[in-house]
Design a protein around this motif. Structure first.
Motif, PDB file in Angstrom:
ATOM      1  N   GLU B 214      70.496  18.224  15.618  1.00 44.00           N
ATOM      2  CA  GLU B 214      70.039  19.991  14.765  1.00 44.00           C
ATOM      3  C   GLU B 214      70.607  20.546  13.984  1.00 44.00           C
ATOM      4  O   GLU B 214      70.179  21.227  13.041  1.00 44.00           O
ATOM      5  N   ILE B 215      72.036  19.443  13.345  1.00 40.92           N
ATOM      6  CA  ILE B 215      72.802  20.212  12.350  1.00 40.92           C
ATOM      7  C   ILE B 215      72.077  19.366  10.870  1.00 40.92           C
ATOM      8  O   ILE B 215      72.505  20.346   9.993  1.00 40.92           O
ATOM      9  N   GLU B 217      68.812  18.939  10.934  1.00 40.34           N
ATOM     10  CA  GLU B 217      67.281  20.174  11.065  1.00 40.34           C
ATOM     11  C   GLU B 217      68.169  22.086  10.259  1.00 40.34           C
ATOM     12  O   GLU B 217      67.450  22.502   9.157  1.00 40.34           O
ATOM     13  N   ALA B 218      69.015  22.369  10.280  1.00 42.44           N
ATOM     14  CA  ALA B 218      69.941  23.163  10.070  1.00 42.44           C
ATOM     15  C   ALA B 218      69.374  23.321   8.791  1.00 42.44           C
ATOM     16  O   ALA B 218      69.774  23.800   8.077  1.00 42.44           O
ATOM     17  N   ALA B 219      69.898  21.547   7.818  1.00 46.43           N
ATOM     18  CA  ALA B 219      70.233  21.281   6.865  1.00 46.43           C
ATOM     19  C   ALA B 219      69.180  20.942   6.042  1.00 46.43           C
ATOM     20  O   ALA B 219      68.652  22.385   4.917  1.00 46.43           O
ATOM     21  N   ILE B 220      67.981  21.506   6.635  1.00 49.01           N
ATOM     22  CA  ILE B 220      67.440  21.510   5.970  1.00 49.01           C
ATOM     23  C   ILE B 220      66.099  22.568   6.103  1.00 49.01           C
ATOM     24  O   ILE B 220      65.833  22.804   4.595  1.00 49.01           O
ATOM     25  N   MET B 221      66.789  23.172   7.429  1.00 49.09           N
ATOM     26  CA  MET B 221      65.762  25.094   6.814  1.00 49.09           C
ATOM     27  C   MET B 221      66.415  25.611   6.023  1.00 49.09           C
ATOM     28  O   MET B 221      66.029  26.587   5.990  1.00 49.09           O
ATOM     29  N   ALA B 222      67.699  25.371   6.203  1.00 48.28           N
ATOM     30  CA  ALA B 222      68.489  26.226   5.174  1.00 48.28           C
ATOM     31  C   ALA B 222      67.859  26.014   3.558  1.00 48.28           C
ATOM     32  O   ALA B 222      68.169  26.801   2.470  1.00 48.28           O
ATOM     33  N   GLY B 223      67.074  24.910   3.289  1.00 49.45           N
ATOM     34  CA  GLY B 223      66.402  24.457   2.165  1.00 49.45           C
ATOM     35  C   GLY B 223      67.412  24.103   0.976  1.00 49.45           C
ATOM     36  O   GLY B 223      67.222  24.246  -0.143  1.00 49.45           O
ATOM     37  N   GLY B 224      68.299  23.653   1.897  1.00 46.84           N
ATOM     38  CA  GLY B 224      68.857  22.485   0.445  1.00 46.84           C
ATOM     39  C   GLY B 224      68.107  21.179   0.774  1.00 46.84           C
ATOM     40  O   GLY B 224      67.289  20.649   1.261  1.00 46.84           O
ATOM     41  N   THR B 225      68.213  20.490  -0.610  1.00 50.46           N
ATOM     42  CA  THR B 225      67.684  19.381  -1.528  1.00 50.46           C
ATOM     43  C   THR B 225      68.268  17.934  -0.505  1.00 50.46           C
ATOM     44  O   THR B 225      69.339  18.149  -0.113  1.00 50.46           O
ATOM     45  N   GLN B 228      71.694  17.566  -1.336  1.00 46.91           N
ATOM     46  CA  GLN B 228      72.942  19.158  -0.997  1.00 46.91           C
ATOM     47  C   GLN B 228      72.747  18.193   0.495  1.00 46.91           C
ATOM     48  O   GLN B 228      73.981  18.489   1.590  1.00 46.91           O
ATOM     49  N   GLN B 229      71.716  17.959   1.427  1.00 44.67           N
ATOM     50  CA  GLN B 229      71.792  17.829   2.984  1.00 44.67           C
ATOM     51  C   GLN B 229      72.996  16.309   2.534  1.00 44.67           C
ATOM     52  O   GLN B 229      73.465  16.919   3.952  1.00 44.67           O
ATOM     53  N   VAL B 233      76.353  18.388   4.321  1.00 40.52           N
ATOM     54  CA  VAL B 233      75.745  18.718   5.600  1.00 40.52           C
ATOM     55  C   VAL B 233      76.348  17.158   6.544  1.00 40.52           C
ATOM     56  O   VAL B 233      76.908  17.046   7.010  1.00 40.52           O
TER      57      VAL B 233
END
Lengths: 350, 678
Positions: B214-215, B217-225, B228-229, B233
């Protein structure tokens, strides 16, 4: 495309199949079998797992759409298809008319930055960031200046009632507080489509109720389109505009809360509604019979078709005088007002 | 055959093959000794191929070597010419930042000891090698870990490669590196970077894999490239595990730098140990060994604090203060300090140790020799060449005859039969096999029996795949003519592992029962695990001289630790509910141990055994320095002659033995875990 106003989210023939060469196996199965049931059975035979089978539904703008099912029913997989955390094996998923199954990686990042927000069951907080940095992260990845993103994050933190805890780290927070951070983070970009994957399931019942109420308040204010996953029928009934019930990867029924309670399509759905206090969700109309051939007295409690059964019962009970309560030997101990009996049955007034 | 379990069936097949070989060995001698004519000169082929390959990449290697000499000489210059006051102040300041007063104190006392011992210059040479090789290993290892995480396709091959690199003995790297890079410190540098990169890669990969989905996924959903992920993160979330990797990387680099001293050419502390050991100057050897231990402890404890969750923060101003004091003191004493190599505060002590040791060994030689000879004659030798050859009038007091063999087999058969009748068919057959092996000796075992036995074990442990793999790998050893050496290595490590299992298991049990015992044992285990391999040789050599017995002791001292740790851990981790249920059923303490705790601990204890086996193989090669006759000696010889073919083949044979043992024990552990539903 059609006359009705465009749906915020529309899913058509969405499949998610897990296993080796899922793509080709699914298209083969679909070309042989026209019935989804048969195609799914063929896939299972080959050792693949059809986690979502032929899901079809639309979510209107501003609607709170709840997907409910037991664990393993495919509801978490489905929401991950819609938010494109998983690439749907087959089908079309349109968000504001745009098919996100075919969106490019850049477009997906763009969508997530501007339009989509998601809340996770176990919060998914970044352990190395403070509360405010967690909340501000979706702005940070967009390159928003630090001062501006902290300002915006501060506002959302206040909205979810966490003011004063900005510098705490996730490990220093309780479960309820952590989920408030998760909610704040998903709201910081002013998303128009909001995904919540069992957001309150990991919380204890009192905190859960409190967060549900606050969630409804936030929703009343923001009016975003919501897809909400839960395994708790009471939570679904309390929050939903419409509910989709899933079993073994299939959507078995879609309807309003009272549809689900009063007209379950099968035993599986009926089983869910067993534990529900029907009086709070069903209306007088559902138990009303035609008026001809009945004789009724002069008393009229003033029932209306759209009253809940609980309310109607209370009105009827109001007609009675208080009745006595006696000990074994017949001595009078006190009196009970029938209206109070009815009221005591309510889990909650209203 | 229908009624036999998988284990009994496998044991029975091995028994039949073994018995046939024993019966036929007089008429068909090639059953015991693999015919020379069939041996393939694989060693030469490997040598030729490797030499060709090495010649091909030699220019690049030499170029790299020249390139690396710059940072190495630079750090050497900085560390070597800095006033020692400044170096101590810097390390103390770092110690304060990492662990407060205790770490700072440890730095001052530890480095003070190094200074006073007179080995300052050598230590700085060693340290500068570590300082250059570690960043190299961190970058390479971290890069491999991140890439393997990014591209799941590579995960399996990368994991397999890391497994193999863990089993290839340290000395075996050195020969090809020597040919590639030529004599000089760069070989030590590269070898330690190669040796230290895998733990880093492993921990980075493990840390990244273990992040909650989920961590991510949260980085993906935040719109990170993706970048960045990864950097904002995932890597920070995995920091604790990655820092464990940094700690292991540092320790591995230090250990290897010291081992690499055997190729010489660099005046470092490992060389000092080797030199004094060769001259039998045990006092100085012990002193130099202690200096190594001090460095190992300082590096380990300091970097270990990095990997602790929620570690305390210490005031940086204190660190700056310490640094300032160091700078001022250095400036004031500039040019007036004597050369640190002239410090010799412990010379008296060293001489005393030397003298005391000679006195001790002369006074107690009878007793010491008795211990050594008893173990050799009644333990190691029969295991190696079998009772039929080891039992001689001047050791056991009588001559082994064919009657004795028959009698032994009869006793074994009776014992086996009793076991079989009581339902323990597998153990019954195993008893017979063990009796046979004891009579024959490990190095005299007929090779068909070894192959069939290994196949049977592999099959029971994890299935046909492992059986085929094991036999295939063993066949390469057999065909390349390294069989006898391999059996020698197998015998010595087997004996040491057996001793470790008994003693370590016992100590582990004691520690599980008594917290007091664990309080005493734990720091000893920590210490034994921190000490670089090399140092273990010094004390055994001091007391027991060169020989197999010393090697045996050194291996046990090093390899016993995981057995103790895992046994204790396994026995203490039984869930309270299970013990309460056993108590409620009326079980005695002993019954609880036998019926509940031991079975529950079995998978963990097996993992400990697995570690012990790998440690034993690692030490076996190092122990070649003090006299073993197996593959380790070949590897060591190859290093001396720069014989790439021999070095690589013998190293590969060693790795094969370790790999097979590792897979089998893992297989058994996995099976136990499945049975327990873990």
């Amino acid at each position: 495309m059609n006359d009705t106003p465009q749906a915020a989210i529309s899913c058509q023939n969405v499949w998610q199949v897990f296993g080796p060469n899922a793509d080709s196996a699914l298209s083969e199965a679909l070309s042989v079998h026209s019935e989804p049931e048969a195609a799914a059975a063929a896939l299972r035979e080959k050792g693949l797992i059809p986690a979502v089978q032929d899901a079809n539904f639309e979510v209107a703008e501003g609607e709170l759409f709840v997907i409910m099912g037991l664990s393993g029913s495919g509801k978490s997989t489905l929401i991950r298809c819609i938010s494109h955390l998983l690439h749907a094996t087959h089908g079309e998923i349109r968000i504001d008319g745009e098919n996100i199954v075919e969106a490019t990686p850049d477009r997906l990042i763009e969508l997530r930055r501007k339009k989509l927000g998601m809340v996770f069951q176990h919060f998914g907080l970044f352990p190395h960031m403070s509360v405010i940095d967690n909340v501000a992260y979706p702005l940070r990845v967009q390159g928003v200046k630090r001062k501006a993103h902290l300002e915006k994050a501060q506002k959302v933190i206040e909205l979810v009632g966490l003011a004063g805890r900005e510098t705490h780290h996730p490990r220093e927070l309780s479960g309820g507080q952590r989920q408030r951070v998760g909610i704040a983070r998903s709201l910081v970009t002013d998303c128009s489509v909001w995904f919540l994957d069992e957001p309150f399931s990991a919380l204890d019942p009192l905190i859960r109720r409190q967060l549900q109420d606050e969630f409804l308040q936030i929703q009343a204010e923001l009016k975003t389109t919501i897809v909400f996953i839960t395994h708790d029928i009471n939570e679904a009934l309390k929050l939903a505009d419409r509910i989709a019930i899933m079993r073994d990867g299939k959507v078995v029924q879609i309807g309003t809360p009272s549809d689900i309670i009063l007209n379950p399509v099968d035993d599986y759905v009926r089983e869910f509604s067993k534990d529900v206090a029907k009086g709070r969700h069903a209306h007088v109309a559902s138990v009303m019979e035609p008026g001809e051939g009945h004789v009724y007295g002069a008393d009229d409690p003033g029932l209306r078709v759209d009253m809940t059964l609980d309310a109607a019962l209370a009105r009827c009970m109001d007609l009675y005088e208080p009745v006595p309560v006696r000990a074994e030997d017949g001595t009078l101990l006190g009196v009970v007002n029938p209206a109070d009996l009815a009221a005591a049955l309510h889990v909650e007034a209203g | 055959m229908a009624g036999l379990s998988k284990g009994s069936l496998a044991a029975l097949v091995a028994l039949i093959v073994g018995a046939l070989c024993l019966l036929l060995e007089t008429t068909l001698p090639w059953l015991v000794k693999f015919p020379e004519a069939l041996v393939v000169p694989a060693t030469d082929w490997v040598g030729a191929a490797m030499t060709w390959l090495l010649q091909l990449i030699k220019p690049i290697a030499r170029g790299f070597s020249a390139l690396m000499s710059y940072p190495m000489e630079a750090t050497n210059l900085i560390l070597g010419s800095s006033p020692w006051i400044l170096v101590i102040a810097v390390v103390t300041a770092i110690g304060w930042m990492l662990g407060g007063v205790s770490m700072a104190l440890m730095a001052v006392v530890g480095l003070g000891f190094v200074l006073a011992s007179g080995y300052w210059a050598e230590s700085m040479n060693t340290l500068s090698l570590v300082a250059v090789s570690v960043p190299l290993a961190l970058i390479v290892g971290g890069g491999i870990g991140v890439l393997a995480n990014e591209y799941p396709r590579f995960r399996k091959p990368v994991q397999a490669m890391l497994d193999i690199m863990q089993t290839v003995p340290t000395f075996a790297y050195l020969t090809p590196l020597l040919v590639l890079f030529g004599f000089g410190p760069v070989v030590g540098l590269i070898a330690s970077a190669i040796y230290a990169a895998p733990p880093m890669a492993r921990n980075v990969l493990l840390g990244l894999e273990r992040i909650e989905p989920e961590i991510k996924e949260a980085a993906i959903m935040a719109g990170g490239t993706r970048l960045q992920q990864l950097f904002q993160v995932e890597i920070p979330s995995a920091a604790t595990q990655i820092l464990v990797g940094v700690n292991q990387c540092l320790m591995a680099a230090l250990s290897m730098v010291i081992i690499a001293a055997v190729i010489g050419g660099f005046d470092d502390i490992g060389w000092e140990v080797l030199l004094t050991m060769r001259k039998a100057q045990f006092g100085p050897a012990l002193m130099a060994g202690l200096v190594i231990v001090v460095f190992a402890v300082i590096i380990d404890r300091m970097s270990g604090t990095l990997a602790q969750d929620n570690r305390k923060r210490y005031d940086a101003r204190v660190a700056w203060g310490i640094l300032a004091v160091g700078v001022i003191a250095s400036a004031v004493t500039w040019n007036s300090l004597p050369n640190p190599s002239e410090y010799s505060a412990f010379d008296g002590a060293v001489d005393a140790v030397d003298a005391g040791l000679s006195a001790f060994t002369t006074a107690n030689w009878q007793w010491l020799a008795a211990v050594k000879n008893n173990v050799l004659y009644f333990g190691l030798l029969p295991l190696r060449i079998g009772l039929d050859e080891a039992v001689l009038p001047f050791t056991w007091g009588f001559q082994w005859t064919a009657q004795w063999s028959l009698g032994l087999f009869a006793v074994g058969a009776v014992a086996g039969l009793i076991l079989a009748l009581r339902g323990q068919v597998t153990w019954g057959i195993m008893t017979l096999i063990f009796v046979g092996m004891l009579e024959t000796g490990i190095t005299n075992l007929p090779w068909p029996f070894v192959l069939v036995g290994v196949a049977a074990l592999g099959w029971v442990a994890s299935g046909r795949g492992l059986a085929v793999l094991s036999v295939g790998l063993l066949l390469t050893i057999l065909l390349s003519g390294l069989w006898d050496r391999a059996m020698l290595s197998l015998y010595l490590s087997g004996a040491a592992v057996f001793a470790c299992a008994i003693a370590g298991g016992g100590i582990g049990l004691l520690c599980a029962e008594s917290p007091m015992a664990w309080r005493i044992t734990r720091p000893i285990c920590d210490m034994l695990q921190t000490i670089p391999l090399f140092v273990f040789l010094i004390p055994v050599l001091m007391v027991f001289q060169i020989g197999e017995f010393s090697a045996f002791l050194a291996i046990i001292a090093y390899a016993i630790v995981p057995m103790i740790r895992y046994s204790r851990h396994g026995l203490t981790e039984t869930p309270d509910e299970m013990i309460e249920a056993a108590i409620a059923s009326g079980a005695t303490t002993w019954q609880i141990l036998r019926d509940v705790r031991a079975p529950y601990a079995a998978p963990t204890i097996l993992l400990g055994l697995n570690q012990t086996i790998l440690y034993a193989f690692a030490m076996l090669v190092i122990a070649a320095l003090i006299g073993t006759t197996g593959l380790g000696q070949l590897i060591y010889l190859a290093l001396g002659q720069a014989d790439v073919g021999l070095g690589i083949s013998a190293g590969a044979a060693m790795a094969i033995l370790a790999l097979i043992a590792d897979r089998m024990v893992q297989g058994f552990a996995e099976e136990r875990r499945k049975v327990l539903g873990l």
